[in-house]
Scaffold this active site. Structure first.
Site, short mmCIF file in Angstrom:
data_model
loop_
_atom_site.label_atom_id
_atom_site.label_comp_id
_atom_site.label_asym_id
_atom_site.label_seq_id
_atom_site.Cartn_x
_atom_site.Cartn_y
_atom_site.Cartn_z
N SER A 1 12.98 -1.73 28.57
CA SER A 1 12.99 -3.15 28.97
C SER A 1 13.59 -3.32 30.40
O SER A 1 13.09 -4.34 31.06
CB SER A 1 14.10 -3.93 28.00
OG SER A 1 13.54 -3.82 26.73
N LYS B 1 21.12 -6.01 16.01
CA LYS B 1 20.17 -7.03 15.69
C LYS B 1 20.94 -7.96 14.67
O LYS B 1 20.65 -9.32 14.73
CB LYS B 1 18.91 -6.47 15.42
CG LYS B 1 18.12 -5.90 16.77
CD LYS B 1 16.57 -5.77 16.47
CE LYS B 1 15.80 -5.49 17.71
NZ LYS B 1 14.43 -5.35 17.22
N ASN C 1 16.72 -10.40 18.42
CA ASN C 1 16.61 -9.42 19.64
C ASN C 1 17.00 -10.38 21.15
O ASN C 1 16.98 -9.44 22.03
CB ASN C 1 15.34 -8.86 19.71
CG ASN C 1 14.13 -9.81 20.20
OD1 ASN C 1 14.38 -11.30 19.92
ND2 ASN C 1 13.27 -9.40 20.93
N GLY D 1 11.70 -2.17 6.26
CA GLY D 1 13.09 -2.23 7.06
C GLY D 1 12.72 -3.52 8.00
O GLY D 1 12.15 -4.77 7.53
N TYR E 1 4.91 2.13 20.25
CA TYR E 1 4.40 1.90 21.43
C TYR E 1 4.63 2.87 22.47
O TYR E 1 3.84 3.05 23.38
CB TYR E 1 4.74 0.88 22.16
CG TYR E 1 6.07 0.48 22.40
CD1 TYR E 1 6.99 -0.53 21.33
CD2 TYR E 1 6.91 1.05 23.33
CE1 TYR E 1 8.28 -0.29 21.55
CE2 TYR E 1 8.18 0.97 23.32
CZ TYR E 1 8.86 0.41 22.70
OH TYR E 1 10.38 0.30 22.70
N GLY F 1 1.72 -0.70 19.58
CA GLY F 1 2.44 -1.80 19.68
C GLY F 1 2.71 -2.38 20.91
O GLY F 1 3.57 -3.08 21.24
P1 ATR Z 1 13.15 -1.06 11.51
O1 ATR Z 1 14.26 -2.09 11.93
O2 ATR Z 1 12.44 -0.56 12.66
O3 ATR Z 1 12.52 -1.46 10.67
P2 ATR Z 1 14.81 0.42 9.81
O4 ATR Z 1 15.18 -0.90 9.05
O5 ATR Z 1 15.64 1.60 9.72
O6 ATR Z 1 14.04 0.08 11.05
O7 ATR Z 1 13.40 0.97 8.64
C1 ATR Z 1 12.77 1.72 9.00
C2 ATR Z 1 11.58 1.94 7.99
O8 ATR Z 1 10.91 3.41 8.28
C3 ATR Z 1 11.83 1.92 6.53
O9 ATR Z 1 10.74 1.29 5.67
C4 ATR Z 1 11.84 3.62 6.08
O10 ATR Z 1 11.36 3.53 4.89
P3 ATR Z 1 12.74 3.75 3.67
O11 ATR Z 1 13.12 2.35 3.36
O12 ATR Z 1 12.64 4.51 2.33
O13 ATR Z 1 14.08 4.51 4.49
C5 ATR Z 1 10.63 3.97 6.95
N1 ATR Z 1 10.77 5.50 7.11
C6 ATR Z 1 11.70 5.96 7.80
N2 ATR Z 1 11.44 7.46 7.93
C7 ATR Z 1 10.56 7.36 6.98
C8 ATR Z 1 9.78 8.79 6.48
N3 ATR Z 1 10.05 9.92 6.73
N4 ATR Z 1 8.76 8.47 5.41
C9 ATR Z 1 8.41 7.29 5.27
N5 ATR Z 1 9.28 6.13 5.49
C10 ATR Z 1 9.89 6.27 6.38
#
Ligand code: ATR
Length: 280
Positions: A23, A72, A93, A134, A224, A244
Site C-alpha cells: 500500500s 478489519k 478496510n 472467511g 496477487y 487479484g
Molecule cells: P480472509 O479474511 O483473508 O478471508 P480468513 O478469514 O482467515 O482470512 O479465511 C481464510 C480462508 O482460507 C478460510 O476459508 C480457510 O478455511 P477454514 O475456514 O477451513 O479455516 C481457508 N484456508 C486457510 N488455509 C487453508 C488450507 N490449508 N486448506 C483449505 N482452506 C484453507
C-alpha cells in the site's frame, strides 16, 4: 502538540504484521502523480492499540488510513460512522474523514466487483464456485449479491463456516459443497473464485481438482503477490484466469478517492504494483 503539515497530512496502513504491504508504494506513487504532498506510512499497530491509533489520527488530522489484519473487524466497534456495506460485512478496510468526522468504508468490495467485471454475465448466467468462507469470501458473496449473481456453489475446508454464510445470504441460491461433491465436480458453474489464503505461499496446492476444470471455465484468484498454481492450472488447460491485482489496485484507488475527493491516478498505481512484482 501540533503537527505542521509542511508536507501534507500523513496517512497510514495499520496492521500486524504490516511489513509486506504494497500500500505505501501504491499510495505514495498516486500522491506524487497527482501533485499532492501527502505521505502514506505503514504502521505496526497491535490488537489493543486501536484506540491509541484513532487518537493519533485525530491529533495529526490525518485524512484516513487502511486497515489490515487484525483490525478489519474490531474497527467497527471503535468508529460508529459506517455505510451499509460495512454494517453488513462487519468489516472495513478504510478510514476516511467527512465533515471532520472519521468514517468507515469497505473498498475491497468495490475492488472485487472491478475484478469480476469482465465475467459478470457469465457468472450470472452459468453460476460460480466460490472457495473459502472467511472475511474475503464474505465480501465476494456481497459483491455477487450486488451484481445480481445468484447461482453460487460454496466450498470451504470447514463446512460449518460455509453453512453459516449460507444463512447469512438468504437472497442467494447458495449451495454448500462437501469435499466429495467438489472432487466429483458436482456443481454447475463456469467461473471459479479462490477466496482462501491457499496460494499465498509458493507451491501450495490447488484446492479445486484438475479433473473438474474445463477449458470454457474462468479461474479468478484473489491472491496477487504471485501467479498462483491455481491460476497456472486454469491457464494450462486453456481457460482464462487472473490473479487479484486488479482488485488490489481498484480497492486502493477507491480509498484514495475517499481521502482526496479526486479521481485516482490508476495508471500510476498499476505501474507502482507492476514495479514491485517484477522485483519479487
Ligand atoms: P480472509 O479474511 O483473508 O478471508 P480468513 O478469514 O482467515 O482470512 O479465511 C481464510 C480462508 O482460507 C478460510 O476459508 C480457510 O478455511 P477454514 O475456514 O477451513 O479455516 C481457508 N484456508 C486457510 N488455509 C487453508 C488450507 N490449508 N486448506 C483449505 N482452506 C484453507
Amino acid at each position: 502538540m501540533k503537527l505542521i503539515h509542511k508536507y501534507g497530512a500523513p496517512l497510514f496502513v495499520i496492521g500486524s504484521p504490516v511489513e509486506h504491504t504494497f500500500s505505501p508504494y501504491i499510495h505514495n506513487r498516486a500522491f506524487e502523480a497527482a501533485g499532492l504532498e501527502h505521505r502514506y506510512f505503514a504502521l505496526q499497530v497491535e490488537k489493543g492499540e486501536l484506540e491509541q491509533f484513532i487518537d493519533l489520527c485525530e491529533q495529526l488530522q490525518s485524512p484516513g488510513a487502511n486497515l489490515t489484519l487484525p483490525h478489519k473487524e474490531t474497527i467497527c466497534s471503535a468508529i460508529p460512522n459506517k455505510n451499509s456495506e460495512v454494517e453488513r460485512l462487519q468489516a472495513a478496510n478504510t478510514i476516511y474523514r467527512r465533515h471532520g468526522e472519521l468514517r468507515l468504508a469497505n473498498t475491497d468490495l468495490f475492488g472485487f466487483r472491478r475484478l469480476i467485471e469482465p465475467w459478470v454475465e457469465k457468472i450470472r448466467d452459468e453460476g460460480v464456485l466460490l472457495l473459502g468462507a472467511g472475511g474475503a469470501a464474505r465480501a465476494c458473496l456481497l459483491g455477487f449479491e450486488q451484481e445480481n449473481c445468484k447461482k453460487i456453489f460454496l466450498w470451504n475446508r470447514t463446512t460449518r463456516k460455509a453453512l453459516e454464510l449460507q444463512e447469512e445470504f438468504p437472497e442467494l441460491q447458495l449451495e454448500v459443497l462437501d469435499q466429495k461433491q467438489l472432487n466429483n465436480g458436482e456443481f454447475s458453474a463456469s467461473v471459479v473464485v479462490n477466496a482462501t489464503s491457499v496460494g499465498l505461499k509458493a507451491d501450495e496446492p490447488v484446492l479445486v481438482p484438475k479433473a473438474v476444470i474445463r477449458s470454457d471455465m474462468v479461474g479468478i484468484d484473489l491472491i496477487y503477490n504471485r501467479e498462483t498454481r491455481f491460476v497456472k492450472s486454469f491457464k494450462r488447460l486453456g481457460s482464462e484466469a487472473t490473479g487479484g491485482l486488479d482488485m488490489l489496485v481498484h480497492q486502493a484507488a477507491r480509498s484514495w478517492e475517499l481521502w482526496t475527493d479526486q479521481q485516482a491516478p490508476t495508471k500510476a498505481m498499476f505501474a507502482a504494483v507492476g514495479g514491485l512484482l517484477s522485483g519479487i
